[in-house]
Design an enzyme around this catalytic site. Structure first.
Site, PDB file in Angstrom:
ATOM      1  CB  SER A  46      -4.253  -0.532  -3.611  1.00 37.40           C
ATOM      2  OG  SER A  46      -5.095   0.255  -2.776  1.00 37.40           O
ATOM      3  CG  HIS A  51      -2.948  -1.139  11.583  1.00 31.04           C
ATOM      4  ND1 HIS A  51      -2.655   0.202  11.532  1.00 31.04           N
ATOM      5  CD2 HIS A  51      -3.645  -1.416  10.458  1.00 31.04           C
ATOM      6  CE1 HIS A  51      -3.170   0.713  10.425  1.00 31.04           C
ATOM      7  NE2 HIS A  51      -3.769  -0.245   9.748  1.00 31.04           N
ATOM      8  CB  CYS A  66      -6.473  -2.035  -8.277  1.00 31.94           C
ATOM      9  SG  CYS A  66      -4.874  -1.552  -8.938  1.00 31.94           S
TER      10      CYS A  66
END
Length: 107
Positions: A46, A51, A66
């Protein structure tokens, strides 16, 4: 929180330690000051997103997999690498092995 190379190393450490597979070249974007950095590593499992918001002294890391992966020492690493004074970790089970939703969720 504005050092893209340091953040890339930190995210690379996560990927390597957990045995994840990078599926494409990592992408990093530096926002104009006083903004931070957004990074994304696309994984076969995935993604790992980062950030940072240096103007507020805040960072977010999101590892979505996943498959089950071992716990990684987020708190230790973020204190050591970024000088974090507070770390909050939230783990959410997702995917086929996760518990079923309570109600109201479309499939």
């Amino acid at each position: 929180l504005r050092d893209a190379e340091r953040l890339a190393r930190l995210c690379g450490d996560v990927v390597e330690a957990l045995g994840l597979k990078v599926a494409a070249s990592p992408q990093w974007h530096r926002f104009p000051a006083p903004g931070g950095i957004t990074g994304l590593i696309l994984l076969a499992e995935s993604h790992l997103a980062c950030h940072t918001f240096p103007e507020t002294g805040w960072a977010s890391f999101n590892l979505y997999c996943c498959r089950e992966v071992a716990d990684w020492p987020w708190k230790t690493a973020l204190v050591r690498e970024l000088g974090a004074t507070s770390v909050r970790i939230r783990k959410v089970a997702r995917g086929p092995g996760a518990s079923k939703p309570q109600s109201g969720r479309a499939r």
